[in-house]
Each structure stands twice: as structure tokens, then as C-alpha cells.
Design an enzyme around this catalytic site. Structure first.
Site, PDB file in Angstrom:
ATOM      1  N   THR A  44       3.250  40.024  15.588  1.00  0.00           N
ATOM      2  CA  THR A  44       2.422  40.279  16.766  1.00  0.00           C
ATOM      3  C   THR A  44       2.672  39.198  17.814  1.00  0.00           C
ATOM      4  O   THR A  44       2.848  39.489  19.003  1.00  0.00           O
ATOM      5  CB  THR A  44       0.934  40.229  16.361  1.00  0.00           C
ATOM      6  OG1 THR A  44       0.708  41.179  15.316  1.00  0.00           O
ATOM      7  CG2 THR A  44       0.021  40.533  17.532  1.00  0.00           C
ATOM      8  N   HIS A 450      -1.449   6.739  34.803  1.00  0.00           N
ATOM      9  CA  HIS A 450      -2.026   7.107  36.098  1.00  0.00           C
ATOM     10  C   HIS A 450      -0.900   7.488  37.050  1.00  0.00           C
ATOM     11  O   HIS A 450       0.117   6.801  37.085  1.00  0.00           O
ATOM     12  CB  HIS A 450      -2.792   5.930  36.678  1.00  0.00           C
ATOM     13  CG  HIS A 450      -3.333   6.216  38.051  1.00  0.00           C
ATOM     14  ND1 HIS A 450      -4.426   7.037  38.252  1.00  0.00           N
ATOM     15  CD2 HIS A 450      -2.903   5.825  39.280  1.00  0.00           C
ATOM     16  CE1 HIS A 450      -4.670   7.114  39.559  1.00  0.00           C
ATOM     17  NE2 HIS A 450      -3.755   6.401  40.201  1.00  0.00           N
TER      18      HIS A 450
HETATM   19  P1  FAD Z   1       1.438  39.224  12.518  1.00  0.00           P
HETATM   20  O1  FAD Z   1       1.989  38.413  13.616  1.00  0.00           O
HETATM   21  O2  FAD Z   1       0.620  40.400  12.863  1.00  0.00           O
HETATM   22  O3  FAD Z   1       2.683  39.642  11.626  1.00  0.00           O
HETATM   23  C1  FAD Z   1       2.611  40.507  10.554  1.00  0.00           C
HETATM   24  C2  FAD Z   1       3.913  41.268  10.462  1.00  0.00           C
HETATM   25  O4  FAD Z   1       3.934  41.985   9.238  1.00  0.00           O
HETATM   26  C3  FAD Z   1       4.106  42.306  11.554  1.00  0.00           C
HETATM   27  O5  FAD Z   1       5.295  42.067  12.261  1.00  0.00           O
HETATM   28  C4  FAD Z   1       4.138  43.639  10.812  1.00  0.00           C
HETATM   29  O6  FAD Z   1       5.072  44.545  11.366  1.00  0.00           O
HETATM   30  C5  FAD Z   1       4.579  43.208   9.435  1.00  0.00           C
HETATM   31  N1  FAD Z   1       4.142  44.115   8.360  1.00  0.00           N
HETATM   32  C6  FAD Z   1       2.881  44.575   8.124  1.00  0.00           C
HETATM   33  N2  FAD Z   1       2.855  45.330   7.019  1.00  0.00           N
HETATM   34  C7  FAD Z   1       4.122  45.349   6.540  1.00  0.00           C
HETATM   35  C8  FAD Z   1       4.731  45.954   5.419  1.00  0.00           C
HETATM   36  N3  FAD Z   1       4.023  46.685   4.539  1.00  0.00           N
HETATM   37  N4  FAD Z   1       6.058  45.782   5.232  1.00  0.00           N
HETATM   38  C9  FAD Z   1       6.792  45.033   6.112  1.00  0.00           C
HETATM   39  N5  FAD Z   1       6.261  44.436   7.176  1.00  0.00           N
HETATM   40  C10 FAD Z   1       4.943  44.582   7.388  1.00  0.00           C
HETATM   41  N6  FAD Z   1      -2.419  33.324  18.831  1.00  0.00           N
HETATM   42  C11 FAD Z   1      -2.232  32.066  19.298  1.00  0.00           C
HETATM   43  O7  FAD Z   1      -2.305  31.127  18.511  1.00  0.00           O
HETATM   44  N7  FAD Z   1      -1.953  31.827  20.612  1.00  0.00           N
HETATM   45  C12 FAD Z   1      -1.866  32.821  21.514  1.00  0.00           C
HETATM   46  O8  FAD Z   1      -1.617  32.572  22.687  1.00  0.00           O
HETATM   47  C13 FAD Z   1      -2.079  34.145  21.069  1.00  0.00           C
HETATM   48  N8  FAD Z   1      -1.996  35.182  21.927  1.00  0.00           N
HETATM   49  C14 FAD Z   1      -2.180  36.457  21.474  1.00  0.00           C
HETATM   50  C15 FAD Z   1      -2.126  37.487  22.388  1.00  0.00           C
HETATM   51  C16 FAD Z   1      -2.317  38.788  21.975  1.00  0.00           C
HETATM   52  C17 FAD Z   1      -2.244  39.904  22.980  1.00  0.00           C
HETATM   53  C18 FAD Z   1      -2.559  39.062  20.603  1.00  0.00           C
HETATM   54  C19 FAD Z   1      -2.750  40.465  20.124  1.00  0.00           C
HETATM   55  C20 FAD Z   1      -2.622  38.035  19.688  1.00  0.00           C
HETATM   56  C21 FAD Z   1      -2.445  36.715  20.113  1.00  0.00           C
HETATM   57  N9  FAD Z   1      -2.524  35.634  19.230  1.00  0.00           N
HETATM   58  C22 FAD Z   1      -2.354  34.358  19.695  1.00  0.00           C
HETATM   59  C23 FAD Z   1      -2.778  35.832  17.793  1.00  0.00           C
HETATM   60  C24 FAD Z   1      -1.458  35.779  17.000  1.00  0.00           C
HETATM   61  O9  FAD Z   1      -0.593  36.762  17.498  1.00  0.00           O
HETATM   62  C25 FAD Z   1      -1.715  36.011  15.516  1.00  0.00           C
HETATM   63  O10 FAD Z   1      -2.668  35.089  15.047  1.00  0.00           O
HETATM   64  C26 FAD Z   1      -0.434  35.841  14.704  1.00  0.00           C
HETATM   65  O11 FAD Z   1       0.534  36.749  15.129  1.00  0.00           O
HETATM   66  C27 FAD Z   1      -0.716  36.035  13.217  1.00  0.00           C
HETATM   67  O12 FAD Z   1       0.460  35.992  12.485  1.00  0.00           O
HETATM   68  P2  FAD Z   1       0.653  36.808  11.125  1.00  0.00           P
HETATM   69  O13 FAD Z   1       2.050  36.507  10.698  1.00  0.00           O
HETATM   70  O14 FAD Z   1      -0.459  36.536  10.226  1.00  0.00           O
HETATM   71  O15 FAD Z   1       0.532  38.334  11.551  1.00  0.00           O
END
Ligand code: FAD
Ligand code: NAD
Length: 471
Positions: A44, A450
Site C-alpha cells: 500500500t 541559527h
Molecule cells: P501493505 O502495505 O498493505 O502490504 C501488504 C501487501 O500484501 C500488499 O501489497 C498486498 O497486495 C499483499 N498481499 C495481501 N494478501 C496477499 C496474499 N494472500 N498473497 C500475496 N500477497 C498478498 N504510513 C506512513 O507511515 N506514512 C505515510 O505517509 C502514509 N501514508 C499513507 C497514505 C495512504 C493513502 C494510505 C492508504 C496509507 C498510508 N500509510 C502511511 C500507511 C501505510 O501505507 C501502511 O501502514 C503500510 O503500507 C503497512 O504495511 P504492510 O506491509 O503491513 O501492509
């Protein structure tokens, strides 16, 4: 064809949580594979979150500034035009560069990248539906779930990412809406409201609570930023709930009423952004095949070492507990690999910063006033306005303040809250101070260059410990 090979670690999800864990595992010499279904790495955050939103925030801010804030600086600009297509292209260029960069890091650290959707076949086997067609299965001594989160839908509104959108549609609109209604005045709502209002949309934010900014933002800071955003043209309806939405016609109709019941009103919009939070994503993961359950908010339950009740299956990132932030996921990714390889890892959940990338930015770490009051902690406050900071004044960008909260008795810093230019960079100093258990006097007695905005940080610490000089 089904082939089964065994890895030390199989990671499901190539978002920030999954890809950082994969690189760290490679560095530690583990045989590791990372399964990602979206066709590119970074999840994401890199594809539809942090990175594209910041590209649009930065460039829409430049556009807005060139339109409204150049003459008094001695810059005459004629014929300013928005080229939205090019702005979106610039966004895509940053996203592509960064996601490709992770593929390179995977190769460098011997991480196998499997493009497809993973689901548990049994406690050690992940079945992968390959993106290019066909299936494979892969065994892991350890398995890490890092499947992230998705936008929470609003009952009664159908998300088409054109007229009724989540953040994913909001970073990809092809034209500037005339009227936009944002449901939810949290971080996503306010960042996206900023982008589209700067580009010319009339934006109204509807927020259920009495303050904007979502969970964690200090009430005083929230009021401060709301005033500035209102000056920029964003309209706010606080203490207001959306009762129902009707997206059957060309325009969307949103019926709202006072949160405590009362006067109803219908808002018209050509685009409605649903930004009421995100929820853990586990669809199709086959948790039921291995008897893993989620809690009432969809989170996979884990212990302090990120283990599910099946000890070799661990979970990190948005799909489990804690703030849904990329840097929180990153900390957990390093810690979980350390647990696997060394039986020890550590994340200080009390010192995870939050940043909202509006202009000015809002950033904080530690506890806010309401939280300290609720915990019955006695604290003192020191604050300093950017209007008294020489650099902010010189830059003619001086809305906002720095606010310290420190223990009334020991002076230990409990929380730091900033609204102001570059707050997101400045908070790093606060995180370090909190991490090292600093007192406000420690910061007050530290030299800051500063003229910098960071002097406002030091002066707020001085105001907590004793007196600021310039205010
Ligand atoms: P994700 O990034 O959601 O990644 C999970 C991945 O797993 C996805 O790519 C998905 O396709 C994959 N997946 C899921 N199920 C399966 C499966 N069964 N098999 C294979 N692949 C799979 N956070 C910040 O710290 N700063 C910011 O500025 C910020 N801005 C944001 C702006 C927006 C618009 C949004 C929506 C979120 C923002 N966030 C921000 C939050 C941040 O994006 C998330 O906290 C972060 O992406 C979490 O990472 P993750 O790896 O846990 O999940
Ligand atoms: P959020 O939880 O930050 O804010 C949602 C807001 O919507 C809250 O203020 C809530 O009171 C309000 N709300 C809920 N239901 C409502 C209703 N029916 N009517 C009116 N208002 C309602 O969630 P978000 O802004 O959607 O962001 C989701 C996640 O993504 C957050 O965890 C956030 O931290 C993360 N994120 C972070 C950044 C960043 O770090 N800069 C940027 C974007 C997203």
C-alpha cells in the site's frame, strides 16, 4: 504443476512489513521467499499510499503557492496552469522508481520474489496462485504473514474509485472535482482534502468527532491546524455523522446530521472520498485451513514476539495490532527477524512518531494531553509559536507551534506535538529524545543552529524547563 521446496522463511505480502523483513532475513543468511500478488513490491505504502500521496501533496503545494504566494516574495509569475496529467505522471515516476528499487534490493540480498497470491495449505505450506498462471507450493520452516490492510467501506455507498472513492481513487482522479465531500477527518481525509482543495475543488470534510486529525492528535494542535486548513479553503463539519449516501445519480448525495441527533442536511458532491479508517486484510489467505482466527476488528492475534498460536507463524504490520504506519511495520520487520534468528527483538511502541503531511505539517510522538489526563499523570506544558521563530518568519511560513509535555516532577519528556513547517522532519529529534528518556532541560541545553526552524523546538523545551528567550 506443483513443486515443493523448503525455505527458512516464507513471507506472504511484499508491503513495507514483508519486504523489509525479507531483506533483513536475506542479510541474516536465511533462505527466504516473499510472495506478493499486486505485481509490484512495496505494498500500500509505495504503490497507493505514502509515496504517491506525498508526491501529490508536494506538487499541489507548489502549485498552490505559485498561484497565491509569490508576489510579496518578489516573484512575478504569469499564466500558471495545472497539468494534472503530468502531475500524475510525476507521481507514477516516483512510485515506479522506488518499487523497482526494492526488486533490486531483493536480488542483492538473495530474496526470492514470487509473484502470486499465497494461501495456507497447511501449517508449513503456502499454496501460490501464480500471477502468470499456474500454481506452486512452497514450504517454510517459518512463515510470516504481512498482508496489510484495506480501506473500510461505508455502508450504503458503492466504491467505484471514480465517483465514490477511497484513497486509491483519490490519488488517481483524472479531473479536479468541483465539489468533493470527504467522510472522515483523519489523516487520509485531511491529506487528500489538501491535495484537491489546492488544485481547485470545493472540499467539505465531515467528521464524527469534535476534532480532526484522527486518533492521537493533541486537541490544541488539532484546533490549530484546522484553523489554517480552513484559511486555505477547506470546510469542516465536525460532530457530524453521515446518515446515508445515495450514489444512484450523477452527483452523490450525502445525508448528514449532528452526531448527537438533530438537524439533517444533504450535501451534494461530484466525488465522495470515504476515509473512515482501514481494516486488516486477510481475505483468501486460508487462515481457516490452519485454525487461525482474527479478533473482532479483523486482526490476527499474536503475542509479544509476533507469534500466532502456531509458534512458527508470525504476523507484523497493518494486519495486526498497533498504529497502521509504514515505519511501525518497518520496526516490526527488523524485530521479527531478530526473534527468528536470535530469539530477541525490540520495538518501542511508546516512541513511534505520527506525521500528517498537510501544509503546515503536523507531527507528534508520545502522549497527548487527553491521554495524560486520563492516566492521571501530572505534567507541565511548554510551547513556542513559529511566529516567534526567525527562520519561519523570514520564510513567511510561520503558522503553528511546538508543544512539549513533560513530567511535572522529573521533567522527563512524555509527549511532543508540532504543527508547523517541516514538522515531519523535526519530530525525529523528539523521537530520539523520548527514546533516550531525555528531560526537557536536556533538549533546552542542547545547541540548535541559527537560524533554523529547529530553534522553535529548543525554545519550546526551554519554556517547559524554564523560560523561552524569544517569546
Ligand atoms: P501493505 O502495505 O498493505 O502490504 C501488504 C501487501 O500484501 C500488499 O501489497 C498486498 O497486495 C499483499 N498481499 C495481501 N494478501 C496477499 C496474499 N494472500 N498473497 C500475496 N500477497 C498478498 N504510513 C506512513 O507511515 N506514512 C505515510 O505517509 C502514509 N501514508 C499513507 C497514505 C495512504 C493513502 C494510505 C492508504 C496509507 C498510508 N500509510 C502511511 C500507511 C501505510 O501505507 C501502511 O501502514 C503500510 O503500507 C503497512 O504495511 P504492510 O506491509 O503491513 O501492509
Ligand atoms: P483514521 O482512523 O486516521 O481517521 C478516520 C476518521 O474518520 C476518524 O477521525 C473518525 O472519527 C472518522 N470517522 C469514522 N467513521 C465516521 C463516520 N461514519 N462519519 C464521519 N467520520 C467518521 O483513518 P484514515 O484517515 O482512513 O487512515 C487510515 C490509516 O492509514 C490510519 O491508521 C493512518 O495512520 C494511516 N495513514 C497514515 C498516513 C500518514 O502517516 N501520513 C497517511 C495516510 C494514512
Amino acid at each position: 504443476a506443483t513443486e515443493t521446496e523448503e525455505k527458512d522463511l516464507v513471507i506472504i505480502g511484499g508491503g513495507v512489513a514483508g519486504y523489509v523483513a525479507a531483506i533483513k532475513a536475506g542479510q541474516e543468511g536465511l533462505k527466504v521467499a516473499c510472495i506478493e500478488k499486486r505485481g509490484s513490491l512495496g505494498g500500500t505504502c509505495l504503490n497507493v499510499g505514502c509515496i504517491p500521496s506525498k508526491s501529490l501533496l508536494n506538487n499541489s503545494h507548489l502549485y498552490h503557492q505559485i498561484l497565491h504566494d509569490t508576489k510579496n516574495r518578489g516573484i512575478e509569475v504569469a499564466d500558471v496552469k495545472l497539468n494534472l496529467k503530468q502531475m500524475m505522471k510525476a507521481k507514477e515516476t516516483s512510485v515506479n522508481g522506488l518499487t523497482k528499487g526494492i526488486e533490486f534490493l531483493f536480488k542483492k540480498n538473495n530474496v526470492e520474489y514470487i509473484k502470486g497470491t499465497g494461501a495456507f495449505a497447511d501449517e508449513h505450506t503456502v499454496q501460490v496462485n501464480l500471477t502468470e498462471g499456474g500454481e506452486t507450493s512452497i514450504r517454510g520452516k517459518n512463515i510470516l504473514i504481512a498482508t496489510g490492510s484495506e480501506a473500510t467501506p461505508f455502508p450504503g455507498l458503492t466504491i467505484d474509485e471514480k465517483k465514490v472513492i477511497t484513497s486509491t481513487g483519490a490519488i488517481a482522479l483524472e479531473t479536479v472535482p468541483k465539489k468533493m465531500v470527504v467522510i472522515g477527518g483523519g489523516i487520509i481525509g485531511l491529506e487528500m482534502a489538501s491535495v484537491w482543495s489546492r488544485l481547485g475543488a470545493e472540499v467539505t470534510v465531515v467528521e464524527f468527532l469534535g476534532q480532526i486529525g484522527g486518533p492521537g492528535m493533541d486537541a490544541e494542535i488539532s484546533k490549530n491546524i484546522q484553523k489554517t486548513l480552513a484559511k486555505q479553503g477547506i470546510k469542516f463539519k465536525l460532530n457530524t455523522k453521515v446518515v446515508e449516501g445515495d450514489d444512484s445519480a450523477a452527483d452523490v448525495k450525502i445525508k448528514v446530521e449532528a452526531a448527537k441527533g438533530g438537524k439533517e442536511e444533504t450535501l451534494d458532491a461530484d466525488v465522495v472520498l470515504v476515509a473512515i479508517g482501514r481494516r486488516p486484510y486477510t481475505a483468501g489467505l486460508g487462515l481457516e485451513n490452519i485454525g487461525l482466527e482474527t479478533d473482532n476488528r479483523g486482526r490476527i492475534v499474536i503475542d509479544q514476539e509476533y507469534r500466532t498460536k502456531i509458534p512458527h507463524i508470525r504476523v507484523i504490520g497493518d494486519v495486526t495490532f498497533g498504529p497502521m504506519l509504514a515505519h511501525k511495520a518497518e520496526e516490526e520487520a527488523v524485530a521479527v527477524i531478530e526473534y527468528i534468528t536470535k530469539n530477541y527483538g525490540h520495538v518501542n511502541y511508546g516512541a513511534i512518531p505520527s506525521v500528517m503531511y498537510t501544509h503546515p505539517e503536523v507531527a507528534w510522538v508520545g502522549q497527548n494531553e487527553a491521554e495524560l489526563k486520563e492516566a492521571g499523570v501530572k505534567y507541565k506544558i511548554g510551547s513556542f509559536p513559529f511566529s516567534a521563530n526567525s527562520r519561519a518568519k523570514t520564510n513567511a511560513d510561520s503558522d503553528g507551534m511546538v508543544k512539549f509535555l513533560a513530567d511535572a516532577e522529573t521533567d522527563r519528556i512524555l509527549g511532543i506535538h508540532i504543527v508547523g513547517p517541516n514538522a515531519g522532519e523535526m519530530i525525529a529529534e523528539g523521537v530520539l529524545a523520548l527514546e533516550y528518556g531525555a528531560s526537557s532541560e536536556d533538549v533546552a541545553r542542547t545547541s540548535h543552529a541559527h537560524p533554523t526552524l529547529a530553534e522553535a523546538f529548543k525554545e519550546a523545551a526551554m519554556a517547559t524547563h524554564g523560560k523561552a528567550i524569544h517569546y
